[in-house]
Design a protein around this motif. Structure first.
Motif, PDB file in Angstrom:
ATOM      1  N   MET A   1      31.595  43.067  28.265  1.00  0.00           N
ATOM      2  CA  MET A   1      32.904  42.769  28.786  1.00  0.00           C
ATOM      3  C   MET A   1      32.818  42.582  30.302  1.00  0.00           C
ATOM      4  N   PRO A   2      33.487  41.579  30.852  1.00  0.00           N
ATOM      5  CA  PRO A   2      33.493  41.395  32.293  1.00  0.00           C
ATOM      6  C   PRO A   2      34.274  42.518  32.986  1.00  0.00           C
ATOM      7  N   VAL A   3      33.654  43.092  33.994  1.00  0.00           N
ATOM      8  CA  VAL A   3      34.273  44.185  34.728  1.00  0.00           C
ATOM      9  C   VAL A   3      34.223  43.853  36.214  1.00  0.00           C
ATOM     10  N   CYS A   4      35.358  44.007  36.884  1.00  0.00           N
ATOM     11  CA  CYS A   4      35.366  43.886  38.332  1.00  0.00           C
ATOM     12  C   CYS A   4      36.136  45.066  38.905  1.00  0.00           C
ATOM     13  N   VAL A   5      35.717  45.468  40.095  1.00  0.00           N
ATOM     14  CA  VAL A   5      36.356  46.582  40.775  1.00  0.00           C
ATOM     15  C   VAL A   5      36.843  46.074  42.120  1.00  0.00           C
ATOM     16  N   LEU A   6      38.130  46.286  42.381  1.00  0.00           N
ATOM     17  CA  LEU A   6      38.739  45.873  43.634  1.00  0.00           C
ATOM     18  C   LEU A   6      38.801  47.062  44.570  1.00  0.00           C
ATOM     19  N   VAL A   7      38.462  46.829  45.821  1.00  0.00           N
ATOM     20  CA  VAL A   7      38.554  47.856  46.851  1.00  0.00           C
ATOM     21  C   VAL A   7      39.830  47.572  47.633  1.00  0.00           C
ATOM     22  N   LEU A   8      40.756  48.532  47.611  1.00  0.00           N
ATOM     23  CA  LEU A   8      42.071  48.339  48.216  1.00  0.00           C
ATOM     24  C   LEU A   8      42.371  49.450  49.227  1.00  0.00           C
ATOM     25  N   LYS A   9      43.197  49.114  50.222  1.00  0.00           N
ATOM     26  CA  LYS A   9      43.577  50.115  51.225  1.00  0.00           C
ATOM     27  C   LYS A   9      44.662  51.053  50.724  1.00  0.00           C
ATOM     28  N   GLU A  10      45.585  50.517  49.901  1.00  0.00           N
ATOM     29  CA  GLU A  10      46.760  51.300  49.504  1.00  0.00           C
ATOM     30  C   GLU A  10      46.935  51.314  47.993  1.00  0.00           C
ATOM     31  N   ARG A  11      47.565  52.366  47.530  1.00  0.00           N
ATOM     32  CA  ARG A  11      47.873  52.495  46.110  1.00  0.00           C
ATOM     33  C   ARG A  11      48.924  51.468  45.679  1.00  0.00           C
ATOM     34  N   THR A  12      49.860  51.156  46.556  1.00  0.00           N
ATOM     35  CA  THR A  12      50.931  50.217  46.191  1.00  0.00           C
ATOM     36  C   THR A  12      50.373  48.846  45.849  1.00  0.00           C
ATOM     37  N   GLN A 161      44.026  34.278  41.200  1.00  0.00           N
ATOM     38  CA  GLN A 161      45.178  33.983  42.055  1.00  0.00           C
ATOM     39  C   GLN A 161      46.015  35.237  42.269  1.00  0.00           C
ATOM     40  N   LEU A 162      46.210  36.018  41.208  1.00  0.00           N
ATOM     41  CA  LEU A 162      46.974  37.260  41.325  1.00  0.00           C
ATOM     42  C   LEU A 162      46.208  38.302  42.135  1.00  0.00           C
ATOM     43  N   VAL A 163      44.908  38.328  41.962  1.00  0.00           N
ATOM     44  CA  VAL A 163      44.089  39.289  42.711  1.00  0.00           C
ATOM     45  C   VAL A 163      44.158  39.003  44.205  1.00  0.00           C
ATOM     46  N   GLN A 164      44.102  37.738  44.573  1.00  0.00           N
ATOM     47  CA  GLN A 164      44.114  37.378  45.993  1.00  0.00           C
ATOM     48  C   GLN A 164      45.440  37.701  46.676  1.00  0.00           C
ATOM     49  N   LYS A 165      46.517  37.807  45.903  1.00  0.00           N
ATOM     50  CA  LYS A 165      47.825  38.135  46.492  1.00  0.00           C
ATOM     51  C   LYS A 165      47.839  39.525  47.119  1.00  0.00           C
ATOM     52  N   VAL A 166      47.064  40.460  46.559  1.00  0.00           N
ATOM     53  CA  VAL A 166      47.056  41.821  47.101  1.00  0.00           C
ATOM     54  C   VAL A 166      46.026  41.991  48.208  1.00  0.00           C
ATOM     55  N   ARG A 167      45.243  40.955  48.480  1.00  0.00           N
ATOM     56  CA  ARG A 167      44.266  40.934  49.560  1.00  0.00           C
ATOM     57  C   ARG A 167      43.317  42.134  49.515  1.00  0.00           C
ATOM     58  N   PRO A 168      42.460  42.182  48.507  1.00  0.00           N
ATOM     59  CA  PRO A 168      41.508  43.298  48.418  1.00  0.00           C
ATOM     60  C   PRO A 168      40.479  43.248  49.553  1.00  0.00           C
ATOM     61  N   GLN A 169      40.018  44.411  49.965  1.00  0.00           N
ATOM     62  CA  GLN A 169      38.989  44.490  51.002  1.00  0.00           C
ATOM     63  C   GLN A 169      37.667  43.926  50.488  1.00  0.00           C
ATOM     64  N   GLN A 170      37.415  44.166  49.202  1.00  0.00           N
ATOM     65  CA  GLN A 170      36.164  43.734  48.598  1.00  0.00           C
ATOM     66  C   GLN A 170      36.360  43.662  47.089  1.00  0.00           C
ATOM     67  N   VAL A 171      35.639  42.762  46.450  1.00  0.00           N
ATOM     68  CA  VAL A 171      35.633  42.659  44.994  1.00  0.00           C
ATOM     69  C   VAL A 171      34.183  42.790  44.550  1.00  0.00           C
ATOM     70  N   VAL A 172      33.917  43.768  43.709  1.00  0.00           N
ATOM     71  CA  VAL A 172      32.565  43.981  43.191  1.00  0.00           C
ATOM     72  C   VAL A 172      32.589  43.725  41.691  1.00  0.00           C
ATOM     73  N   ARG A 173      31.789  42.755  41.290  1.00  0.00           N
ATOM     74  CA  ARG A 173      31.683  42.448  39.847  1.00  0.00           C
ATOM     75  C   ARG A 173      30.509  43.201  39.285  1.00  0.00           C
ATOM     76  N   LEU A 174      30.777  44.019  38.302  1.00  0.00           N
ATOM     77  CA  LEU A 174      29.708  44.724  37.619  1.00  0.00           C
ATOM     78  C   LEU A 174      29.221  43.831  36.486  1.00  0.00           C
ATOM     79  N   SER A 175      27.948  43.927  36.163  1.00  0.00           N
ATOM     80  CA  SER A 175      27.400  43.041  35.124  1.00  0.00           C
ATOM     81  C   SER A 175      28.120  43.289  33.811  1.00  0.00           C
ATOM     82  N   GLU A 176      28.110  42.293  32.988  1.00  0.00           N
ATOM     83  CA  GLU A 176      28.798  42.392  31.703  1.00  0.00           C
ATOM     84  C   GLU A 176      28.144  43.452  30.845  1.00  0.00           C
TER      85      GLU A 176
END
Length: 177
Positions: A1-12, A161-176
């Protein structure tokens, strides 16, 4: 399964993204919010924040344990058969006082124990495919960033497109997986 982890500054930002994903109708298998160490349990929200060590994909020791159990499922029976066979084809009489059947059984049990030890050694020596990504994410966690793990069904991508709206600090894709 494709997994990505977003690094965000805020919970909101994480809660906004999850709400947008749910409204868009995109299927998600798993959504996990990981709070920074200082903020764990302090803020209330719709998403329950978990500790990083409770998330199996972000905990190297859990991954190593899972590999060890998987390897032991086939190494232990193979070791039993190898020990049994070795006892039968050699002329060693190490456990002769237990009779022919007992000697073969003890040889098989010793071989099974060797298979178990081999599963621990092999699991510790084989690195995970996600090791570099997990190390990056654990460092961001220590830097007090929020992590949002998104797992989608096979063949489907996260709507970027939805991910970019929250402006993540970093996106890390974990292998499938």
């Amino acid at each position: 399964m494709p997994v990505c982890v977003l690094v965000l500054k805020e919970r909101t930002a994480a809660e906004t993204l999850v709400q947008d994903l749910q409204e868009s109708g995109k299927p998600l298998i798993r959504v996990v919010l990981v709070a920074p160490e200082q903020a764990e349990g302090n803020e209330a929200g719709r998403l329950k924040a978990e500790q990083i060590d409770q998330v199996d994909l972000l905990n190297p020791s859990m991954a190593r344990s899972r590999r060890q159990r998987s390897m032991s499922r086939w190494l232990m029976p193979f070791g039993f058969m190898a020990g049994l066979t070795f006892t039968q084809i050699t002329t060693l009489d190490t456990f002769a006082r237990f009779g022919a059947v007992g000697e073969a059984l003890i040889g098989g049990l010793l071989g099974m124990g060797s298979g178990l030890m081999g599963s621990y050694a092999a699991a510790a020596s084989v690195p995970s495919d996600n090791e570099d990504g997990v190390r990056i994410l654990r460092n961001r966690h220590n830097e007090q960033f929020w992590l949002l793990l998104l797992e989608t069904p096979a063949g489907l991508e996260v709507p970027w497109q939805l991910v970019q709206k929250v402006r993540p600090q970093q996106v890390v894709r974990l292998s499938e997986l």
